[in-house]
Design a protein around this motif. Structure first.
Motif, short mmCIF file in Angstrom:
data_model
loop_
_atom_site.label_atom_id
_atom_site.label_comp_id
_atom_site.label_asym_id
_atom_site.label_seq_id
_atom_site.Cartn_x
_atom_site.Cartn_y
_atom_site.Cartn_z
N SER A 274 3.32 6.13 -5.71
CA SER A 274 3.09 5.50 -4.41
C SER A 274 3.41 6.48 -3.30
N ARG A 301 -1.46 3.76 -4.40
CA ARG A 301 -0.82 2.76 -3.54
C ARG A 301 -0.15 3.45 -2.36
N ASN A 350 1.44 -3.54 -0.31
CA ASN A 350 1.51 -2.19 -0.89
C ASN A 350 2.94 -1.67 -0.91
#
Length: 439
Positions: A274, A301, A350
């Motif tokens: 991420s 993400r 997210n």
């Protein structure tokens, strides 16, 4: 037969975030025990639920509480002390000397309290935190009732907090043990950056993250100089070095990620990492523009962070939402890049998923915690409203936030904070530390 509810919130619009690209009109959220138990049309809510309290938001948009995926909360006390400098001069000439002189558990606690009040007032209900004295930060988040993931900051060099990497980890893990099981506080491992942490420490952090099942949160690829230095010292770009040390994975949150080439994006994608995008800080420090459109296209993400108030200088996620959308458009010459619903998802679900909290927060769904934010669209500056999601990105700001709930508990009510400390006490902390840091 109707069911009991602690609270029913009726709103003109609700953007649940999941499912994506949905805006509900004249719906209600029913809450019991701090948890969302239903999302349904208002006329059905009136017959299905007996509420202890009902809140009517006739000109408002209700969204999930915002998730600040990268912050240094105590640096609220350093707001504006080192403006108009690039990153390394900012750190070496201003921030690190000030921290060496003033950082203490009291500094961290009082600075964090100030930051929490600012964040809550702006609709932020969760912060992914990185600084020293994690126990003092936890005390502040606990006192004011805000959700946090507190990073166990690790460096190789000494500070007033710890003498070496082993000492940082020992103290950080002790704080985690002391707060383990708290309903609003979780922890992450937070090695500062590839240029401040060595391979042996990184290897230990990778092992600890796997054993404890917690995220790894660190600055990465923030400046072009960082890349050049890594190539000179290790013969590898920073992300490639981290991949070789088994640090990359679906629990890895890379902060900034401004300077990425195709190989970096492939690594992030393959390891399901991420990214915490901090557009305002990146602009202010002249670090560059992160390739967010490419990250999203690769299904990496990407959430949003404010960074610290010393490099932003606001803890304002509405500003980050707008900047993220606009920078993506102008940098790609593509007006369709990062549309409104995507920008809102970056600021909510997210970020929650990056932190491993996607099953608890980040969207308005049955079974999730009632972390919620209401934005008023009741002034001439917000009318007419044809598209509420677009309004949240391109029209409104944190000044339009009217209500905030964390786990069903009110933290902002009609624009006024409902906290254990009042404004006078918070302003006292700011004045005291301004005097000290000015000497």
């Amino acid at each position: 037969m109707s069911q009991p509810a602690d609270l029913v919130i009726n709103a003109r619009w609700i953007i649940p975030v999941e499912p994506a690209n949905v805006t509900l009109e004249h719906h209600a959220v029913a809450i019991r025990g701090g948890t969302i138990i239903d999302l349904l049309p208002q006329d059905l809510a009136r017959t299905h639920y007996r509420a202890n309290r009902t809140v009517s938001l006739p000109d408002h948009v209700l969204i999930p509480g915002l998730v600040n995926l990268h912050g240094h909360s105590p640096m609220a006390l350093m707001r504006g002390i080192a403006d108009d400098l690039p990153l390394m001069r900012w750190l070496q000439e201003a921030i690190w000397p000030a921290e060496g002189k003033y950082v203490s558990s009291t500094f961290v606690r009082e600075g964090t309290l100030l930051a929490i009040a600012e964040m809550l007032r702006g609709g932020i209900t969760t912060c992914n935190e990185m600084y020293f004295h994690p126990d003092a930060a936890a005390e502040a988040f606990d006192l004011l009732g805000m959700r946090a993931v507190i990073g166990l900051t690790t460096l190789e060099f000494p500070t007033p907090y710890a003498c070496d990497a082993d000492d940082y980890l020992r103290k950080g893990l002790a704080a985690r043990d002391a707060w383990n099981g708290h309903p609003l506080i979780d922890f992450a491992l937070a090695p500062h950056a590839p240029y401040t942490v060595g391979d042996i420490t990184f290897a230990r952090i990778a092992t600890l993250a796997a054993e404890l099942d917690i995220p790894i949160h660190m600055h990465i690829h923030e400046t072009a100089q960082e890349i050049a230095d890594s190539l000179a010292q290790y013969g590898k770009r920073p992300l490639a070095r981290l991949a070789g040390l088994d640090l990359l994975g679906d629990n890895f949150i890379g902060v900034h990620a401004v300077h990425l080439d195709d190989s970096d994006i492939e690594l992030l994608q393959r390891h399901r990492c991420s990214i915490a995008h901090c557009p305002t800080s990146n602009m202010k420090l002249a670090s560059g523009i992160a390739p967010v459109a490419r990250l999203l296209a690769a299904e990496i993400r990407t959430g949003l962070g404010t960074d610290g108030a010393a490099s932003n200088n606001r803890l304002d996620l509405f500003q980050e939402i707008r900047h993220a959308s606009l920078l993506a458009k102008v940098s790609t010459f593509d007006a369709t890049a990062v549309p409104a619903h995507t920008a809102l998802r970056m600021a909510t679900l997210n970020g929650a998923q990056a932190l491993g909290l996607g099953d608890r927060i980040g969207s308005i769904e049955t079974g999730k915690a009632a972390d919620l934010c209401a934005i008023a669209l009741d002034t001439f500056a917000t009318r007419p409203c044809f598209n509420p999601a677009s309004h949240l990105v391109h029209v409104t700001g944190r000044e339009h936030v009217s209500h905030v709930w964390v786990a069903g508990e009110i933290r902002v009510d009609k624009g006024n904070t409902v906290l254990q400390l009042n404004d006078t006490e918070l302003l006292g902390f700011a004045a005291l530390w301004q005097t000290r840091l000015s000497n």
